[in-house]
Design a protein around this motif. Structure first.
Motif, PDB file in Angstrom:
ATOM      1  N   ASP A 156       0.858  -1.181   0.000  1.00  0.00           N
ATOM      2  CA  ASP A 156       0.000   0.000   0.000  1.00  0.00           C
ATOM      3  C   ASP A 156       0.896   1.233   0.000  1.00  0.00           C
ATOM      4  N   PRO A 157       1.024   1.922  -1.128  1.00  0.00           N
ATOM      5  CA  PRO A 157       1.944   3.069  -1.207  1.00  0.00           C
ATOM      6  C   PRO A 157       1.575   4.213  -0.277  1.00  0.00           C
ATOM      7  N   ASP A 160       2.655   2.300   3.519  1.00  0.00           N
ATOM      8  CA  ASP A 160       3.891   1.544   3.725  1.00  0.00           C
ATOM      9  C   ASP A 160       5.140   2.385   3.473  1.00  0.00           C
ATOM     10  N   PHE A 161       6.178   2.114   4.261  1.00  0.00           N
ATOM     11  CA  PHE A 161       7.519   2.638   4.001  1.00  0.00           C
ATOM     12  C   PHE A 161       8.466   1.449   4.050  1.00  0.00           C
ATOM     13  N   PHE A 162       9.197   1.221   2.952  1.00  0.00           N
ATOM     14  CA  PHE A 162      10.077   0.057   2.899  1.00  0.00           C
ATOM     15  C   PHE A 162      11.542   0.481   3.017  1.00  0.00           C
ATOM     16  N   ILE A 183       9.578   3.629  -8.213  1.00  0.00           N
ATOM     17  CA  ILE A 183       8.947   4.103  -6.982  1.00  0.00           C
ATOM     18  C   ILE A 183       9.407   5.514  -6.637  1.00  0.00           C
ATOM     19  N   GLY A 184      10.653   5.848  -7.006  1.00  0.00           N
ATOM     20  CA  GLY A 184      11.209   7.144  -6.630  1.00  0.00           C
ATOM     21  C   GLY A 184      10.645   8.332  -7.377  1.00  0.00           C
ATOM     22  N   PRO A 229       6.671  12.719   1.503  1.00  0.00           N
ATOM     23  CA  PRO A 229       6.437  11.952   0.271  1.00  0.00           C
ATOM     24  C   PRO A 229       7.230  10.654   0.141  1.00  0.00           C
ATOM     25  N   TYR A 230       8.108  10.363   1.080  1.00  0.00           N
ATOM     26  CA  TYR A 230       9.009   9.222   0.927  1.00  0.00           C
ATOM     27  C   TYR A 230       8.250   7.894   0.987  1.00  0.00           C
ATOM     28  N   LYS A 231       8.608   7.027   0.071  1.00  0.00           N
ATOM     29  CA  LYS A 231       8.019   5.684   0.056  1.00  0.00           C
ATOM     30  C   LYS A 231       9.012   4.606   0.489  1.00  0.00           C
ATOM     31  N   GLY A 232      10.309   4.938   0.423  1.00  0.00           N
ATOM     32  CA  GLY A 232      11.289   3.938   0.804  1.00  0.00           C
ATOM     33  C   GLY A 232      12.696   4.498   0.850  1.00  0.00           C
ATOM     34  N   ALA A 233      13.631   3.631   1.242  1.00  0.00           N
ATOM     35  CA  ALA A 233      15.045   3.984   1.312  1.00  0.00           C
ATOM     36  C   ALA A 233      15.861   2.753   0.968  1.00  0.00           C
TER      37      ALA A 233
END
Length: 555
Positions: A156-157, A160-162, A183-184, A229-233
């Motif tokens: 779920d964008p 969720d944070f991955f 994704i970025g 706005p971050y979705k991941g790292a």
């Protein structure tokens, strides 16, 4: 049926010793005999005996009806429907859940295996076949793979944070680049993408200060923690465990600044021999550079590139060249003391005293017999999940270029190949959401949303697009791919030694491959069902049709 009836205790309590004596004296149970022995007559013809006979009759009728229905069902069963067996498999699924304030559940529709197109018998057969293919010996392997078929793709964008923790030389640099381009997006400037947390490095540790600077800047300009706005790292820095005494700095950082996000883990792994060969060649010894320089010289002289000892490649001779270069640099540094590197000066001093400082680099067999193998290359997959089995403590995954100083998992309490297989199927497979660095009953660790396998990069990328629901890129990034594979100078005997010495890493790797097999089968089932339901290839924009065709999967 009479003997098992719940009427039996009451029945027995009514029998006196006199009744027993009288019954022994009777040789038959004719009506006349009953008249001569009224006690027996009263014993058999009572309200309780009538109830007993009625209950027995009903029981026999019910059993007979069930057998009749079973015969009808077995004759007319529709294989495309979920029958009783299917419901049993689903209800007995070993998927465990645990919720916490830091583990919000997604509210978007999730993608599940469509049972209307695949029967539970087919799924069970596929699971058993996959378990056998990868030589999984854990008793629960097949049932856990069945559960994997029913596990939804639930990214779920919005919630969720991955965190992508990629071990050195596992293919993580290429996947980091792919995350930027999918994704970025959108691309902001330089190396920054809106969906990727600043401080992420494709070949480095997570820079928490850089990440915090961007977060604070956005907050100062009106953003809230919920609207970031971050979705991941991505980084070489580990995330797990987030909780417990070994909780990582990165885990604490995310909990503080993304309190309403569901943290999820992403990782890569690689064939254990290839993984060690690549680390040996490219990190410990720098052989990739020496081989490349050697081959450039050959090409300049009109000769072909070579990669194997059979072709004439002498790794030990290249190490001699490397040592000469190190000694030369030490000599140059003496003329410029401000440029001296202490570690290199120490190495030069040892080398001049007669110590071969790069003995472990001269060949794979030298490495396998060297103390450096024990120091760096035992249980190298410790960083994948943070541990190998449930009884092993979490920890030691946050930093480090290699698996430095890990205790071989084979020496830990509770270890067995079967335990590693089962734990991998549950944890890496995202089936057990009760796993916690705090111990049993603790807050759940981030579950694994996706993982890739270097040797199966096409399938890994296909599953990446499908899991994250992102449009495939025209060209998948390929970073640090060598012309000469590091395993080119490993003999079959060298590889066999690693397989014998590292049963835990191979157990984890086999289980991971089995999970990927299931997910590919599940993807095919779902895509086929969606197409049959009227969707088009254009509407399924997150399916990489070209790469599927490349591995001979068509619809």
């Amino acid at each position: 049926a009479l003997q098992r009836s719940h009427f039996r205790p009451a029945f027995d309590n009514k029998i006196s010793s006199k009744h027993i004596a009288q019954s022994k004296a009777i040789s038959n149970h004719t009506p006349a005999a009953m008249k001569r022995h009224p006690a027996i007559s009263s014993l058999l013809i009572t309200p309780r005996s009538i109830l007993l006979l009625l209950a027995t009759s009903i029981y026999i009728i019910v059993i007979g009806t069930q057998f009749k229905l079973a015969k009808i069902i077995s004759t007319h069963h529709d294989r495309s429907s979920l029958g009783g067996a299917g419901r049993t498999l689903l209800s007995s699924s070993p998927l465990h859940h645990a919720n916490s304030n830091n583990d919000p559940q997604p509210n978007n529709p999730v993608s599940k295996c469509n049972p209307s197109d695949t029967s539970e018998q087919q799924i069970a057969s596929l699971a058993a076949s996959i378990a056998q293919k990868w030589n999984l010996t854990a008793p629960t392997a097949s049932s856990l793979l069945i559960s994997q078929f029913h596990k939804p793709f639930d990214y779920d964008p919005q919630r969720d944070f991955f965190h992508f923790h990629h071990l050195y030389k596992s293919g993580g640099t290429s996947m980091s680049d792919l995350m930027d381009k999918t994704i970025g997006l959108p691309h902001l400037h330089g190396e920054y993408y809106e969906g990727i947390l600043p401080g992420s490095y494709r070949s480095g540790d997570l820079n928490h200060a850089e990440a915090l600077k961007d977060i604070q800047s956005r907050l100062e300009h009106g953003a809230t923690l919920e609207s970031l706005p971050y979705k991941g790292a991505y980084a070489h820095t580990g995330l797990r465990p987030v909780y417990g005494p070994e909780g990582t700095k990165t885990g604490q950082f995310y909990r503080k600044y993304f309190p309403n996000k569901r943290l999820r883990a992403v990782t890569m792994l690689r064939d254990p021999v290839d993984f060690r060969a690549s680390n040996h060649a490219m990190i410990m010894c720098g052989l990739n550079h020496e081989v490349e320089v050697f081959n450039r010289d050959r090409v300049a002289r009109g000769l072909e590139r070579i990669c194997t000892p059979e072709e004439g490649l002498n790794i030990s001779a290249l190490i001699d060249v490397k040592i000469e270069g190190i000694l030369q640099k030490c000599q140059e540094e003496k003329q410029h003391p401000e440029k001296q590197i202490k570690a290199r000066q120490s190495q030069c001093a040892l080398q001049k005293s007669g110590v071969d400082t790069l003995e472990q680099c001269r060949s794979p067999s030298h490495l396998l017999n060297h103390v450096q193998y024990q120091k760096h290359y035992r249980s190298m997959f410790h960083g994948v999940m943070g541990r190998y089995h449930r009884k092993q403590p979490f920890g030691g995954t946050a930093y480090g270029r290699m698996g430095y100083g890990y205790t071989p998992v084979e020496l830990t309490k509770g270890y067995s190949v079967q335990a590693v297989e089962e734990y991998t199927l549950k944890d890496l497979g995202g089936l057990d959401l009760t796993i916690s660095g705090e111990g049993e009953g603790g807050r759940p660790e981030p579950d694994f949303l996706w993982f890739g396998i270097t040797e199966r990069m096409v399938e890994s990328v296909v599953l990446f697009y499908y899991t994250f629901r992102v449009r495939p890129v025209k060209k998948v990034p390929k970073a640090r791919v060598q012309d000469c594979r590091p395993t080119s100078w490993w003999t079959e005997q060298d590889k066999a030694i690693v397989k014998e010495r590292e049963p835990a890493d191979y157990a984890l790797w086999r289980a991971a491959n089995a999970i990927m097999d299931v997910r590919m089968e599940k993807l095919k089932m779902e895509v086929k069902a969606k197409l049959n339901a009227g969707e088009t290839k254009e509407s399924l924009f997150y399916v990489d049709w070209d790469q599927l065709e490349e591995i001979v999967i068509t619809f």
